[in-house]
Design an enzyme around this catalytic site. Structure first.
Site, PDB file in Angstrom:
ATOM      1  N   HIS A  17      22.387 -11.333  57.011  1.00 28.52           N
ATOM      2  CA  HIS A  17      21.189 -10.694  57.545  1.00 28.52           C
ATOM      3  C   HIS A  17      20.106 -11.772  57.467  1.00 28.52           C
ATOM      4  O   HIS A  17      19.424 -11.920  56.444  1.00 28.52           O
ATOM      5  CB  HIS A  17      20.791  -9.479  56.715  1.00 28.52           C
ATOM      6  CG  HIS A  17      21.893  -8.474  56.514  1.00 28.52           C
ATOM      7  ND1 HIS A  17      22.475  -7.793  57.556  1.00 28.52           N
ATOM      8  CD2 HIS A  17      22.512  -8.037  55.393  1.00 28.52           C
ATOM      9  CE1 HIS A  17      23.401  -6.968  57.076  1.00 28.52           C
ATOM     10  NE2 HIS A  17      23.448  -7.110  55.771  1.00 28.52           N
ATOM     11  N   GLN A  24      16.450 -11.509  56.002  1.00 28.95           N
ATOM     12  CA  GLN A  24      16.240 -11.274  54.577  1.00 28.95           C
ATOM     13  C   GLN A  24      15.991 -12.560  53.796  1.00 28.95           C
ATOM     14  O   GLN A  24      15.552 -12.515  52.635  1.00 28.95           O
ATOM     15  CB  GLN A  24      17.415 -10.486  54.000  1.00 28.95           C
ATOM     16  CG  GLN A  24      17.485  -9.070  54.549  1.00 28.95           C
ATOM     17  CD  GLN A  24      18.680  -8.280  54.068  1.00 28.95           C
ATOM     18  OE1 GLN A  24      19.359  -8.665  53.117  1.00 28.95           O
ATOM     19  NE2 GLN A  24      18.963  -7.163  54.725  1.00 28.95           N
ATOM     20  N   ARG A  65      16.260  -2.040  48.540  1.00 31.53           N
ATOM     21  CA  ARG A  65      16.165  -1.706  49.961  1.00 31.53           C
ATOM     22  C   ARG A  65      14.739  -1.321  50.354  1.00 31.53           C
ATOM     23  O   ARG A  65      14.306  -1.594  51.472  1.00 31.53           O
ATOM     24  CB  ARG A  65      17.140  -0.578  50.295  1.00 31.53           C
ATOM     25  CG  ARG A  65      17.306  -0.350  51.789  1.00 31.53           C
ATOM     26  CD  ARG A  65      18.374   0.678  52.089  1.00 31.53           C
ATOM     27  NE  ARG A  65      17.949   2.028  51.734  1.00 31.53           N
ATOM     28  CZ  ARG A  65      18.563   3.132  52.176  1.00 31.53           C
ATOM     29  NH1 ARG A  65      19.626   3.030  52.967  1.00 31.53           N
ATOM     30  NH2 ARG A  65      18.134   4.320  51.805  1.00 31.53           N
ATOM     31  N   TYR A 117      20.689  -5.641  62.708  1.00 31.45           N
ATOM     32  CA  TYR A 117      20.315  -4.251  62.937  1.00 31.45           C
ATOM     33  C   TYR A 117      18.827  -4.029  63.195  1.00 31.45           C
ATOM     34  O   TYR A 117      18.387  -2.885  63.380  1.00 31.45           O
ATOM     35  CB  TYR A 117      20.768  -3.365  61.772  1.00 31.45           C
ATOM     36  CG  TYR A 117      20.303  -3.762  60.398  1.00 31.45           C
ATOM     37  CD1 TYR A 117      19.060  -3.396  59.909  1.00 31.45           C
ATOM     38  CD2 TYR A 117      21.140  -4.496  59.562  1.00 31.45           C
ATOM     39  CE1 TYR A 117      18.649  -3.743  58.639  1.00 31.45           C
ATOM     40  CE2 TYR A 117      20.737  -4.844  58.284  1.00 31.45           C
ATOM     41  CZ  TYR A 117      19.492  -4.465  57.826  1.00 31.45           C
ATOM     42  OH  TYR A 117      19.093  -4.826  56.566  1.00 31.45           O
ATOM     43  N   ARG A 121      27.677   5.741  56.015  1.00 30.03           N
ATOM     44  CA  ARG A 121      26.413   6.467  55.844  1.00 30.03           C
ATOM     45  C   ARG A 121      25.673   6.593  57.164  1.00 30.03           C
ATOM     46  O   ARG A 121      25.002   7.580  57.421  1.00 30.03           O
ATOM     47  CB  ARG A 121      25.480   5.743  54.854  1.00 30.03           C
ATOM     48  CG  ARG A 121      26.036   5.483  53.487  1.00 30.03           C
ATOM     49  CD  ARG A 121      24.927   4.991  52.535  1.00 30.03           C
ATOM     50  NE  ARG A 121      24.099   3.936  53.085  1.00 30.03           N
ATOM     51  CZ  ARG A 121      24.353   2.637  53.012  1.00 30.03           C
ATOM     52  NH1 ARG A 121      25.468   2.224  52.418  1.00 30.03           N
ATOM     53  NH2 ARG A 121      23.526   1.747  53.511  1.00 30.03           N
ATOM     54  N   GLU A 173      30.113  -0.480  48.968  1.00 28.56           N
ATOM     55  CA  GLU A 173      29.372  -1.522  48.244  1.00 28.56           C
ATOM     56  C   GLU A 173      28.842  -0.996  46.916  1.00 28.56           C
ATOM     57  O   GLU A 173      28.823  -1.722  45.920  1.00 28.56           O
ATOM     58  CB  GLU A 173      28.208  -2.026  49.100  1.00 28.56           C
ATOM     59  CG  GLU A 173      27.364  -3.085  48.423  1.00 28.56           C
ATOM     60  CD  GLU A 173      26.232  -3.600  49.293  1.00 28.56           C
ATOM     61  OE1 GLU A 173      25.532  -4.524  48.839  1.00 28.56           O
ATOM     62  OE2 GLU A 173      26.034  -3.085  50.405  1.00 28.56           O
ATOM     63  N   HIS A 182      32.155  -6.106  51.774  1.00 31.09           N
ATOM     64  CA  HIS A 182      32.032  -5.725  50.358  1.00 31.09           C
ATOM     65  C   HIS A 182      33.300  -5.030  49.869  1.00 31.09           C
ATOM     66  O   HIS A 182      34.041  -5.600  49.092  1.00 31.09           O
ATOM     67  CB  HIS A 182      30.788  -4.874  50.085  1.00 31.09           C
ATOM     68  CG  HIS A 182      29.517  -5.498  50.513  1.00 31.09           C
ATOM     69  ND1 HIS A 182      29.111  -6.734  50.062  1.00 31.09           N
ATOM     70  CD2 HIS A 182      28.547  -5.072  51.369  1.00 31.09           C
ATOM     71  CE1 HIS A 182      27.953  -7.045  50.609  1.00 31.09           C
ATOM     72  NE2 HIS A 182      27.587  -6.068  51.409  1.00 31.09           N
ATOM     73  N   ASP A 215      25.113 -12.857  53.200  1.00 29.33           N
ATOM     74  CA  ASP A 215      24.509 -11.530  53.186  1.00 29.33           C
ATOM     75  C   ASP A 215      22.989 -11.577  53.159  1.00 29.33           C
ATOM     76  O   ASP A 215      22.350 -11.882  54.155  1.00 29.33           O
ATOM     77  CB  ASP A 215      25.092 -10.731  52.026  1.00 29.33           C
ATOM     78  CG  ASP A 215      24.815  -9.237  52.119  1.00 29.33           C
ATOM     79  OD1 ASP A 215      24.052  -8.820  53.007  1.00 29.33           O
ATOM     80  OD2 ASP A 215      25.356  -8.483  51.305  1.00 29.33           O
TER      81      ASP A 215
END
Length: 456
Positions: free
Chosen positions: A62, A65, A86, A125, A214, A239, A273, A324
């Site tokens: 990502h 991040q 998060r 995303y 999810r 995860e 994960h 990640d």
């Protein structure tokens, strides 16, 4: 990125699919390896180097991040875990523009190249504008990532994410997820746009990424099936223990168990994960052929837990590594921490080596190369016709003194780390020299300007 033909490279030691070769001459034409000749003599025009390795794929990133690396290391009032982390991430993305995305991603991709990664799987995303509305070009954020890949020179497998819900059982999305959420119809248009932008890259690939169980329902997974054909498929799964508990409460099944029962999971899939699996799930995942996408640095940073690597590998499972959250970008550190985590779990040493007398470093490197390239939809290793994606190690580094063969990889991964990376070629073009990317000053300057706007 424009490929520049290189007449020839010469390596004293080069890791090939069949093992180590000595005195190897590699010629490159239009970004691909034309010939490989071992036991050769260097020619006057050769670029000479001591040790060469195939570039490592980074199968899960990502990129944005990278901008909050180091900013989430203060505990809050309640329990501090993935879910509290998060919240920090959500606040950061609220202000991000496509220009910011490109600036941050370019820095992350540059650092990946400097650390020995030559291709990235970007699990993307952040699709929409700051108010959740669509950009005029649905894939504008994807275009920013493609531009960052062009600027840095890294290979790109772009994985646009389908994000539909906030929890198991198709719970309505939260307001703070508005920049991520898209319908199936809009997602199909997003993939079309991503295909268009990625076509600018010489070997770019677009895959499919249902975010997690999810965030997508069983109906959503069924709706994605037509888009999956011929593409890599990546999904976050198992995860966190809360995720496992919530999945059981919703379905009566554990996440990996549910997925394997409800989707045609095969070797085109990467389960990112998969940390918390039962023994039955571990064996079933290995049999499916799916690649385990392991991100040891981030998994440690977020307190996720340890992947059941020993049992998975014994059952024939394949894995790759990813950076990640990009809190630290270092190919050697990812592999070292993968092994060290298993040593802590099993209270032993050299857990990831295949058998007595094998090099742990070589076993880790070759397995991650195999699994990572498969997960990103490209071929593995250095051979005629393959992209000339090569990393050289500095044999003048004191930690590599008097080493040869597998001892070079062991010393690179477990002692020297990224400080031993000398040069990196991507499609035959030298992007990193002396451990430093050629565009570092420009990329870093723009990254700093972006963070000045994003961090109050």
């Amino acid at each position: 990125m424009r490929s520049t033909p290189v007449s020839s490279l010469f390596f004293d030691h080069l890791l090939l699919p069949g093992g180590w070769a000595r005195d190897v001459r590699v010629t490159v034409s239009d970004g691909a390896i034309a010939t490989i000749e071992a036991d050769s003599r260097p020619a006057a025009q050769d670029q000479r180097h001591g040790c060469g390795l195939p570039g490592m794929p980074n199968l899960h990133s990502h990129a944005f991040q990278r901008g909050i690396a180091g900013l989430t290391e203060k505990p809050g009032a309640g329990e501090d875990n993935f879910w509290s982390w998060r919240e920090h991430m959500y606040r950061f993305v609220d202000r991000m523009t496509p220009a910011d995305m490109q600036a941050i991603a370019a820095l992350a991709y540059m650092e990946m190249l400097e650390g020995g990664f030559t291709r990235v799987g970007e699990f993307h995303y952040l699709h929409h504008d700051r108010d959740g509305g669509h950009y005029g070009d649905t894939a504008e954020m994807s275009a920013a990532l493609v531009a960052a890949a062009e600027e840095s020179g890294i290979g790109l497998t772009l994985l646009p994410v389908l994000y539909r819900h906030s929890g198991f059982g198709a719970q309505p999305p939260q307001d703070r997820q508005a920049r991520f959420v898209t319908s199936l119809d809009d997602y199909a248009r997003l993939i079309e746009g991503a295909d268009r932008h990625v076509a600018r890259l010489p070997d770019g690939i677009v895959g499919i990424a249902p975010h997690s169980l999810r965030a997508v329902s069983a109906r959503d997974l069924d709706g994605l099936a037509p888009l999956m054909a011929g593409r890599p498929v990546h999904i976050h799964i198992a995860e966190q223990m809360k995720e496992v508990e919530d999945c059981i409460a919703w379905s009566g099944r554990r996440p990996v168990e549910w997925l394997l029962d409800h989707a045609d999971v095969d070797n085109s899939w990467c389960l990112v994960h998969a940390t918390h699996m039962s023994e039955t799930e571990t064996m079933a995942m290995a049999r499916s052929g799916a690649i385990a996408g392991l991100c040891p640095i981030t998994e440690a940073n977020l307190g996720d837990g340890f992947f059941p690597a020993r049992a998975f590998i014994a059952a024939g499972g394949r894995y790759g590594i990813g950076s990640d959250s990009n809190v630290s970008i270092d190919c050697a550190e990812e592999l070292r921490l993968l092994e060290y985590g298993q040593r802590l779990v099993h209270r032993g040493r050299n857990i990831m080596a295949h058998e007595t007398g094998w090099s742990t470093g070589a076993a880790l490197y070759c397995a991650a190369l195999d699994g990572g390239t498969a997960a990103l939809g490209v071929g593995s290793g250095l051979s005629a016709g393959a992209p000339a994606d090569i990393v050289s190690l500095d044999l003048d580094h004191p930690t590599l003194a008097c080493r040869s063969g597998d001892a070079l990889i062991d010393s690179f991964l477990f002692a020297a780390g990224r400080s031993a990376v000398d040069c990196v070629w991507r499609r035959g073009e030298k992007l990193v020299s002396g451990g430093r990317h050629r565009a570092r000053e420009r990329v870093t300057k723009r990254y700093r300007a972006a963070l000045e706007r994003l961090i109050p």
